[in-house]
Every structure is written in C-alpha cells, then in structure tokens.
Design a protein around this motif. Structure first.
Motif, PDB file in Angstrom:
ATOM      1  N   MET A 131       0.838  -1.200   0.000  1.00 31.12           N
ATOM      2  CA  MET A 131       0.000   0.000   0.000  1.00 31.12           C
ATOM      3  C   MET A 131       0.872   1.249   0.000  1.00 31.12           C
ATOM      4  N   THR A 162      -2.960   6.935  -0.245  1.00 32.03           N
ATOM      5  CA  THR A 162      -2.619   5.511  -0.266  1.00 32.03           C
ATOM      6  C   THR A 162      -3.330   4.817  -1.427  1.00 32.03           C
ATOM      7  N   VAL A 163      -2.627   3.894  -2.096  1.00 34.70           N
ATOM      8  CA  VAL A 163      -3.291   2.999  -3.050  1.00 34.70           C
ATOM      9  C   VAL A 163      -2.788   1.571  -2.804  1.00 34.70           C
ATOM     10  N   VAL A 164      -3.533   0.613  -3.324  1.00 30.67           N
ATOM     11  CA  VAL A 164      -3.089  -0.783  -3.252  1.00 30.67           C
ATOM     12  C   VAL A 164      -2.325  -1.097  -4.535  1.00 30.67           C
ATOM     13  N   ARG A 166      -1.174  -3.344  -7.268  1.00 28.23           N
ATOM     14  CA  ARG A 166      -1.724  -4.594  -7.815  1.00 28.23           C
ATOM     15  C   ARG A 166      -0.669  -5.431  -8.504  1.00 28.23           C
ATOM     16  N   HIS A 195      -5.328   0.477  -9.177  1.00 29.50           N
ATOM     17  CA  HIS A 195      -6.660   0.725  -9.721  1.00 29.50           C
ATOM     18  C   HIS A 195      -7.311   1.917  -9.030  1.00 29.50           C
ATOM     19  N   ASP A 247     -10.938   4.927  -9.333  1.00 31.31           N
ATOM     20  CA  ASP A 247     -12.166   5.405  -9.970  1.00 31.31           C
ATOM     21  C   ASP A 247     -11.761   6.507 -10.953  1.00 31.31           C
ATOM     22  N   SER A 298     -12.131  10.098  -9.938  1.00 30.07           N
ATOM     23  CA  SER A 298     -11.406  10.613  -8.762  1.00 30.07           C
ATOM     24  C   SER A 298     -10.394  11.689  -9.147  1.00 30.07           C
TER      25      SER A 298
HETATM   26  C1  FMN Z   1      -5.438   1.245   2.892  1.00 32.31           C
HETATM   27  C2  FMN Z   1      -5.971   2.094   1.781  1.00 32.31           C
HETATM   28  C3  FMN Z   1      -5.936   1.605   0.488  1.00 32.31           C
HETATM   29  C4  FMN Z   1      -6.460   2.372  -0.546  1.00 32.31           C
HETATM   30  N1  FMN Z   1      -6.389   1.895  -1.829  1.00 32.31           N
HETATM   31  C5  FMN Z   1      -6.849   2.651  -2.844  1.00 32.31           C
HETATM   32  C6  FMN Z   1      -6.702   2.215  -4.199  1.00 32.31           C
HETATM   33  O1  FMN Z   1      -6.132   1.151  -4.497  1.00 32.31           O
HETATM   34  N2  FMN Z   1      -7.202   3.020  -5.167  1.00 32.31           N
HETATM   35  C7  FMN Z   1      -7.815   4.207  -4.891  1.00 32.31           C
HETATM   36  O2  FMN Z   1      -8.237   4.878  -5.831  1.00 32.31           O
HETATM   37  N3  FMN Z   1      -7.954   4.658  -3.633  1.00 32.31           N
HETATM   38  C8  FMN Z   1      -7.474   3.908  -2.604  1.00 32.31           C
HETATM   39  N4  FMN Z   1      -7.582   4.364  -1.315  1.00 32.31           N
HETATM   40  C9  FMN Z   1      -8.272   5.652  -1.051  1.00 32.31           C
HETATM   41  C10 FMN Z   1      -7.321   6.806  -1.399  1.00 32.31           C
HETATM   42  O3  FMN Z   1      -6.228   6.822  -0.487  1.00 32.31           O
HETATM   43  C11 FMN Z   1      -8.028   8.165  -1.382  1.00 32.31           C
HETATM   44  O4  FMN Z   1      -8.513   8.459  -0.103  1.00 32.31           O
HETATM   45  C12 FMN Z   1      -9.191   8.228  -2.374  1.00 32.31           C
HETATM   46  O5  FMN Z   1      -8.978   7.392  -3.492  1.00 32.31           O
HETATM   47  C13 FMN Z   1      -9.405   9.656  -2.858  1.00 32.31           C
HETATM   48  O6  FMN Z   1      -8.206  10.123  -3.456  1.00 32.31           O
HETATM   49  P1  FMN Z   1      -8.163  11.311  -4.538  1.00 32.31           P
HETATM   50  O7  FMN Z   1      -9.272  12.249  -4.186  1.00 32.31           O
HETATM   51  O8  FMN Z   1      -6.822  11.913  -4.356  1.00 32.31           O
HETATM   52  O9  FMN Z   1      -8.344  10.700  -5.885  1.00 32.31           O
HETATM   53  C14 FMN Z   1      -7.035   3.638  -0.278  1.00 32.31           C
HETATM   54  C15 FMN Z   1      -7.021   4.130   1.022  1.00 32.31           C
HETATM   55  C16 FMN Z   1      -6.496   3.369   2.034  1.00 32.31           C
HETATM   56  C17 FMN Z   1      -6.494   3.944   3.424  1.00 32.31           C
END
Ligand code: FMN
Length: 203
Positions: free
Chosen positions: A40, A56-58, A60, A72, A74, A77
């Motif tokens: 992450m 944070t993102v996962v 893949r 991945h 949205d 976003s």
């Molecule tokens: C543990 C964790 C994993 C996350 N994984 C993803 C992810 O894989 N993809 C994603 O779009 N957002 C993920 N998020 C949410 C983003 O960190 C973020 O809050 C949300 O996508 C909005 O981001 P943006 O407004 O900058 O696009 C994750 C958040 C956490 C806490």
C-alpha cells in the motif's frame, strides 16, 4: 551475559546492481504481502493548481521486466483527473522490517477500456468492484457523512465498470534508501534506452 552479534549486513549493502534487484524484488512482492509497505504505497500527483497531492493505493502488480507498476482507481477521482492531465505520478513506501524506503517516479497512464483494463477488472474481487459504483462521485461534498450509495454485492456492476480504471506507472527514476547504523546506503537510478543507470548517493 550473552553478547548479541549484530545481524549480518544484507548482500546488497555495497552492491549497486544487487540494490536495484532488491528494489524490484520488494516492489514485485508488494502486491501479495498485505503487511508489506509496498502493498500500500503512497501515490503522489500534482493537481491543476500545481499543489502536490498524496494518498494511499493498493499496488496490484509490479513488473521488473517492463519497469511498470499498476494500481486501480475510480476514473472520476481527483487522482485519475490529475494523472490524465499530467501523465506523471510518483509512488513511495517505507518498509519498517527491512528499513528500506523506495521512491518511484515516472510517466502514468489511465487504462479505461482496453485489454489491460479488462484484465484488471476481471481479476478484481467483487467487493473491490462495488467501490467503483459509489454515487455521487468520489470527492463530492455531501450534506451528511452517509449521504452516498454503493452497489450491494451481487448488484449489476456495469456502472462500476464504467467508472473503473487501471493505472500503469512506467518508472523512469528510482530512489532507494537502506537505514543501518553501520552505514546507511542510498542509490538512485534513471532509465534510458539501454536500461537503468544507477549511482550511489549521499544519504
Ligand atoms: C489502505 C488504503 C488503500 C487504498 N487503496 C486505494 C486504491 O487502491 N485506489 C484508490 O483509488 N484509492 C485507494 N484508497 C483511497 C485513497 O487513499 C483516497 O482516499 C481516495 O482514493 C481519494 O483520493 P483522490 O481524491 O486523491 O483521488 C485507499 C485508502 C487506504 C487507506
């Protein structure tokens, strides 16, 4: 009293090529290791006003052969909009167990309707897929914290698919930092036509 021998230094400690292999080993293993920092990572982008944004993102997939990393999101976003506009992104992780920080930056591309996006969608779990059906779109101001909807498991996920995208970051710069009180090691690599060129850096 027992004197504890310090752990041996890792084999990459004074080996630049081995350090690069270690970077890609950690990134490649990240997606499968839930407790690993590279599972992450933080994703950095720059918004339309030039402000840095991080979240944070996962991770893949990370492919050492192509130097690419995939996550991945949205497509509605902020991160997707920022990547579409700039074509750039950076990722960061720090693994406390191995005391290694990795920073990756490079070009980034959204995949919405091509074969890569389709394969990424097919490989996603239903629970993950429902997230992309959220309404209103991510980041929309709400009159109350619960004033949004998300498809139930088993619902029609066509709308979710329409919002889904896979993002591929093609790394052009890598920065590696290993902390050890016997001697920190930092290295950086830049990718050119012939592959990665690296150098040790002052930590
Ligand atoms: C543990 C964790 C994993 C996350 N994984 C993803 C992810 O894989 N993809 C994603 O779009 N957002 C993920 N998020 C949410 C983003 O960190 C973020 O809050 C949300 O996508 C909005 O981001 P943006 O407004 O900058 O696009 C994750 C958040 C956490 C806490």
């Amino acid at each position: 009293m027992t004197a504890f021998a310090p752990a041996p230094l890792p084999t990459f400690h004074d080996d630049l090529d081995a350090s690069l292999l270690e970077v890609w080993r950690l990134l490649r293993e990240g997606p499968a290791l839930r407790r690993n920092a590279f599972h992450m990572p933080a994703l950095a982008t720059v918004d339309a006003d030039g402000h840095p944004q991080v979240r944070t993102v996962v991770l893949r997939e990370a492919d050492p052969a192509t130097g690419t990393l995939r996550f991945h999101c949205d497509r509605r976003s902020a991160k997707a909009v920022e990547i579409a506009a700039s074509g750039r992104a950076a990722l960061h992780g720090y693994d406390t167990a191995s005391k290694i920080q990795i920073r990756v930056s490079g070009s980034a591309r959204l995949h919405t309707d091509d074969a890569l996006a389709e394969a990424a969608w097919s490989g996603s779990r239903v629970m993950s897929r429902t997230c992309y059906g959220i309404a209103p779109a991510p980041g929309t101001a709400l009159p109350a914290g619960d004033a949004y909807t998300q498809p139930e498991d088993g619902a029609d996920l066509d709308l979710s698919r329409a919002n889904f995208c896979a993002v591929v970051v093609t790394a052009t710069h890598l920065d590696f930092l290993f902390l050890d009180r016997r001697g920190h090691r930092r290295a950086g690599w830049v990718r050119g036509a012939a592959g990665w060129t690296g150098t040790w850096l002052a930590p």
